[in-house]
Design a protein around this motif. Structure first.
Motif, PDB file in Angstrom:
ATOM      1  N   VAL A 135     -28.117  24.335  17.743  1.00 15.44           N
ATOM      2  CA  VAL A 135     -29.396  23.659  17.933  1.00 15.44           C
ATOM      3  C   VAL A 135     -29.517  23.244  19.393  1.00 15.44           C
ATOM      4  O   VAL A 135     -28.532  22.820  20.017  1.00 15.44           O
ATOM      5  N   THR A 136     -30.717  23.393  19.936  1.00 16.09           N
ATOM      6  CA  THR A 136     -31.028  23.008  21.309  1.00 16.09           C
ATOM      7  C   THR A 136     -32.156  21.992  21.294  1.00 16.09           C
ATOM      8  O   THR A 136     -33.174  22.206  20.628  1.00 16.09           O
ATOM      9  N   ASN A 137     -31.983  20.889  21.980  1.00 17.61           N
ATOM     10  CA  ASN A 137     -33.006  19.853  22.064  1.00 17.61           C
ATOM     11  C   ASN A 137     -34.143  20.347  22.951  1.00 17.61           C
ATOM     12  O   ASN A 137     -33.964  20.560  24.149  1.00 17.61           O
ATOM     13  N   ARG A 138     -35.333  20.524  22.380  1.00 24.44           N
ATOM     14  CA  ARG A 138     -36.514  20.931  23.139  1.00 24.44           C
ATOM     15  C   ARG A 138     -37.502  19.777  23.296  1.00 24.44           C
ATOM     16  O   ARG A 138     -38.636  19.993  23.737  1.00 24.44           O
ATOM     17  N   GLY A 139     -37.060  18.565  22.992  1.00 25.67           N
ATOM     18  CA  GLY A 139     -37.900  17.399  23.188  1.00 25.67           C
ATOM     19  C   GLY A 139     -37.832  16.882  24.612  1.00 25.67           C
ATOM     20  O   GLY A 139     -37.147  17.435  25.478  1.00 25.67           O
ATOM     21  N   GLU A 140     -38.533  15.786  24.859  1.00 26.20           N
ATOM     22  CA  GLU A 140     -38.590  15.216  26.202  1.00 26.20           C
ATOM     23  C   GLU A 140     -37.501  14.188  26.466  1.00 26.20           C
ATOM     24  O   GLU A 140     -37.276  13.806  27.621  1.00 26.20           O
ATOM     25  N   HIS A 141     -36.819  13.732  25.401  1.00 31.14           N
ATOM     26  CA  HIS A 141     -35.839  12.666  25.550  1.00 31.14           C
ATOM     27  C   HIS A 141     -34.550  13.019  24.809  1.00 31.14           C
ATOM     28  O   HIS A 141     -34.570  13.771  23.833  1.00 31.14           O
ATOM     29  N   PRO A 142     -33.410  12.463  25.243  1.00 27.88           N
ATOM     30  CA  PRO A 142     -32.174  12.641  24.493  1.00 27.88           C
ATOM     31  C   PRO A 142     -32.300  12.028  23.103  1.00 27.88           C
ATOM     32  O   PRO A 142     -32.906  10.981  22.925  1.00 27.88           O
ATOM     33  N   LEU A 143     -31.720  12.705  22.117  1.00 26.69           N
ATOM     34  CA  LEU A 143     -31.676  12.198  20.754  1.00 26.69           C
ATOM     35  C   LEU A 143     -30.327  12.568  20.144  1.00 26.69           C
ATOM     36  O   LEU A 143     -29.719  13.581  20.533  1.00 26.69           O
ATOM     37  N   PRO A 144     -29.851  11.796  19.182  1.00 30.49           N
ATOM     38  CA  PRO A 144     -28.637  12.186  18.458  1.00 30.49           C
ATOM     39  C   PRO A 144     -28.946  13.306  17.469  1.00 30.49           C
ATOM     40  O   PRO A 144     -29.950  13.269  16.750  1.00 30.49           O
ATOM     41  N   PHE A 145     -28.073  14.315  17.462  1.00 32.08           N
ATOM     42  CA  PHE A 145     -28.229  15.470  16.582  1.00 32.08           C
ATOM     43  C   PHE A 145     -26.984  15.611  15.703  1.00 32.08           C
ATOM     44  O   PHE A 145     -25.934  15.045  15.976  1.00 32.08           O
ATOM     45  N   GLY A 146     -27.130  16.412  14.670  1.00 29.62           N
ATOM     46  CA  GLY A 146     -26.008  16.761  13.817  1.00 29.62           C
ATOM     47  C   GLY A 146     -26.217  18.121  13.187  1.00 29.62           C
ATOM     48  O   GLY A 146     -27.358  18.606  13.074  1.00 29.62           O
ATOM     49  N   LEU A 147     -25.116  18.753  12.777  1.00 29.59           N
ATOM     50  CA  LEU A 147     -25.147  20.079  12.153  1.00 29.59           C
ATOM     51  C   LEU A 147     -24.216  20.087  10.939  1.00 29.59           C
ATOM     52  O   LEU A 147     -23.203  19.385  10.914  1.00 29.59           O
ATOM     53  N   ALA A 148     -24.552  20.909   9.971  1.00 30.53           N
ATOM     54  CA  ALA A 148     -23.674  21.109   8.810  1.00 30.53           C
ATOM     55  C   ALA A 148     -24.085  22.387   8.102  1.00 30.53           C
ATOM     56  O   ALA A 148     -25.189  22.905   8.303  1.00 30.53           O
ATOM     57  N   GLN A 149     -23.189  22.872   7.263  1.00 32.95           N
ATOM     58  CA  GLN A 149     -23.479  23.979   6.358  1.00 32.95           C
ATOM     59  C   GLN A 149     -23.323  23.492   4.924  1.00 32.95           C
ATOM     60  O   GLN A 149     -22.522  22.590   4.655  1.00 32.95           O
ATOM     61  N   HIS A 150     -24.092  24.109   4.016  1.00 31.39           N
ATOM     62  CA  HIS A 150     -24.132  23.626   2.637  1.00 31.39           C
ATOM     63  C   HIS A 150     -23.872  24.776   1.651  1.00 31.39           C
ATOM     64  O   HIS A 150     -24.738  25.139   0.856  1.00 31.39           O
ATOM     65  N   PRO A 151     -22.645  25.349   1.664  1.00 36.19           N
ATOM     66  CA  PRO A 151     -22.351  26.424   0.708  1.00 36.19           C
ATOM     67  C   PRO A 151     -22.034  25.868  -0.681  1.00 36.19           C
ATOM     68  O   PRO A 151     -21.408  24.808  -0.826  1.00 36.19           O
ATOM     69  N   TRP A 152     -22.471  26.593  -1.704  1.00 35.69           N
ATOM     70  CA  TRP A 152     -22.205  26.254  -3.102  1.00 35.69           C
ATOM     71  C   TRP A 152     -21.146  27.206  -3.660  1.00 35.69           C
ATOM     72  O   TRP A 152     -21.143  28.408  -3.352  1.00 35.69           O
ATOM     73  N   PHE A 153     -20.275  26.667  -4.514  1.00 34.32           N
ATOM     74  CA  PHE A 153     -19.210  27.446  -5.117  1.00 34.32           C
ATOM     75  C   PHE A 153     -19.208  27.241  -6.632  1.00 34.32           C
ATOM     76  O   PHE A 153     -19.603  26.189  -7.132  1.00 34.32           O
ATOM     77  N   THR A 154     -18.720  28.256  -7.329  1.00 32.25           N
ATOM     78  CA  THR A 154     -18.524  28.135  -8.774  1.00 32.25           C
ATOM     79  C   THR A 154     -17.299  27.269  -9.051  1.00 32.25           C
ATOM     80  O   THR A 154     -16.260  27.426  -8.412  1.00 32.25           O
ATOM     81  N   ARG A 155     -17.433  26.337  -9.993  1.00 32.63           N
ATOM     82  CA  ARG A 155     -16.333  25.445 -10.354  1.00 32.63           C
ATOM     83  C   ARG A 155     -15.747  25.914 -11.681  1.00 32.63           C
ATOM     84  O   ARG A 155     -16.428  25.920 -12.706  1.00 32.63           O
ATOM     85  N   THR A 156     -14.482  26.303 -11.646  1.00 41.09           N
ATOM     86  CA  THR A 156     -13.784  26.763 -12.841  1.00 41.09           C
ATOM     87  C   THR A 156     -12.699  25.753 -13.203  1.00 41.09           C
ATOM     88  O   THR A 156     -12.314  24.913 -12.381  1.00 41.09           O
ATOM     89  N   PRO A 157     -12.140  25.818 -14.429  1.00 38.76           N
ATOM     90  CA  PRO A 157     -11.142  24.824 -14.839  1.00 38.76           C
ATOM     91  C   PRO A 157      -9.919  24.742 -13.940  1.00 38.76           C
ATOM     92  O   PRO A 157      -9.344  23.666 -13.765  1.00 38.76           O
ATOM     93  N   ALA A 158      -9.506  25.849 -13.349  1.00 36.97           N
ATOM     94  CA  ALA A 158      -8.291  25.833 -12.527  1.00 36.97           C
ATOM     95  C   ALA A 158      -8.584  25.825 -11.028  1.00 36.97           C
ATOM     96  O   ALA A 158      -7.654  25.898 -10.215  1.00 36.97           O
ATOM     97  N   CYS A 159      -9.837  25.725 -10.658  1.00 32.89           N
ATOM     98  CA  CYS A 159     -10.205  25.782  -9.239  1.00 32.89           C
ATOM     99  C   CYS A 159      -9.534  24.646  -8.468  1.00 32.89           C
ATOM    100  O   CYS A 159      -9.543  23.485  -8.886  1.00 32.89           O
TER     101      CYS A 159
END
Length: 314
Positions: free
Chosen positions: A148-172
């Protein structure tokens, strides 16, 4: 929000893998599969092809911040920036707004795709930014990047994350070396950080995911993790790295979400804890000046189970 008019699935196939993205649905991923013995094996929980909710996709990007922010917004440099709730089932704004906007497919080849987003004050947000994400299929896995690149006029706090989903099995089982966990109120807002893990929560000892009901962030993570499904003869390793605006590299935090139902879970690399804007010291809440960028890279490798835990750091 969170529901969209889904359509425009784009597939690539290479290195015994199949990847499907849907740029118009928040830059989300429909499926990531390993073609083993001629049959596709889902590495992430695949979209069912019907449910028009981002939360039903295999994965989606979180930016310009992740998870929940309380207090109606946040203060930075003496100015309060209001943020409104952005889903019908949560009292707090959650996961930023990149997942709620259509992205553009800007590159596609046999082994990779790239998508971009230009966002300007979406829904009254103070954020103006440009984002890019790419997926590159390699022998035995994938390299996933988000910037991500800040294209605004002022500094701001940013954050990033990924949200992968997984199958949950009894032995996972999920293994990840972490230093502590953020305990939280029923509304998921953290109340404090501790290295005294509740029973079954020490991911470094290997957590039986099917036995947990959890939605908590972890700190002190080394960026590596291993997920094993013995019943599926499948293991998935990951390693995550943050690049900060000054060009230095850092280790992200992580979050484990395992609801009581359905049988799924998320393990998310995150650049900052939940509600970092209101935590002491604002951990991971990264100021990005106009024109500067930050990035999150996740390297994935799959294999048959059992897998060597030490290989997760390789």
């Amino acid at each position: 929000m969170g529901e969209q008019s889904f359509g425009g699935v784009h597939w690539i196939e290479q290195h015994a893998q199949r990847l499907a993205v849907m740029p118009g649905a928040g830059g989300g991923v429909v499926a990531w599969q390993w073609v083993r013995g001629g049959e596709p094996v889902d590495l992430w929980r695949a979209w069912d092809g019907r449910t028009p909710r981002m939360q039903a996709l295999a994965s989606y990007p979180l930016l310009p911040w992740s998870n929940r922010i309380s207090g109606g917004g946040f203060e930075h440099a003496g100015r309060f920036h209001a943020l409104a709730p952005n889903t019908p089932d949560d009292p707090y704004p959650i996961h930023g707004d990149g997942w709620l906007q259509p992205w553009q497919l800007t590159r596609s080849s046999e082994d990779g795709v790239q998508m971009q987003l230009r966002s300007a004050g979406f829904g009254g947000s103070p954020y103006h930014y440009e984002a890019s994400q790419s997926f590159t299929l390699v022998d035995g896995g994938m390299v996933q990047s988000l910037s991500v690149t800040n294209r605004g006029e002022h500094p701001l706090p940013f954050g990033l994350a990924q949200h992968p989903w997984f199958t949950r099995t009894p032995a996972c089982r999920l293994s990840a070396r972490v230093g502590g966990v953020w305990l939280a109120r029923p509304d998921k807002i953290p109340t404090g950080y501790t290295a005294d893990f509740p029973e079954g929560w020490n991911l470094g000892q290997g957590a039986r995911v099917d036995r947990l009901v959890i939605d908590n962030g972890f700190g002190g993570w080394d960026g590596a993790a291993l997920i094993e499904w013995p019943e599926r003869d499948l293991a998935l390793r990951m390693h995550s790295t943050l690049t900060l605006p000054d060009g230095s590299q850092a280790r992200p935090d992580c979050l484990l979400y395992a609801p009581a139902e359905p049988p799924v879970f998320c393990f998310e690399p995150i650049s900052h804890p939940i509600d970092a804007a209101h935590l002491p010291g604002q951990p991971g809440w990264t100021e990005v000046a106009p024109g500067r960028s930050m990035a999150l890279v996740v390297e994935w490798r799959f294999s048959s189970s059992p897998a060597d835990w030490s290989a997760a750091t390789a």
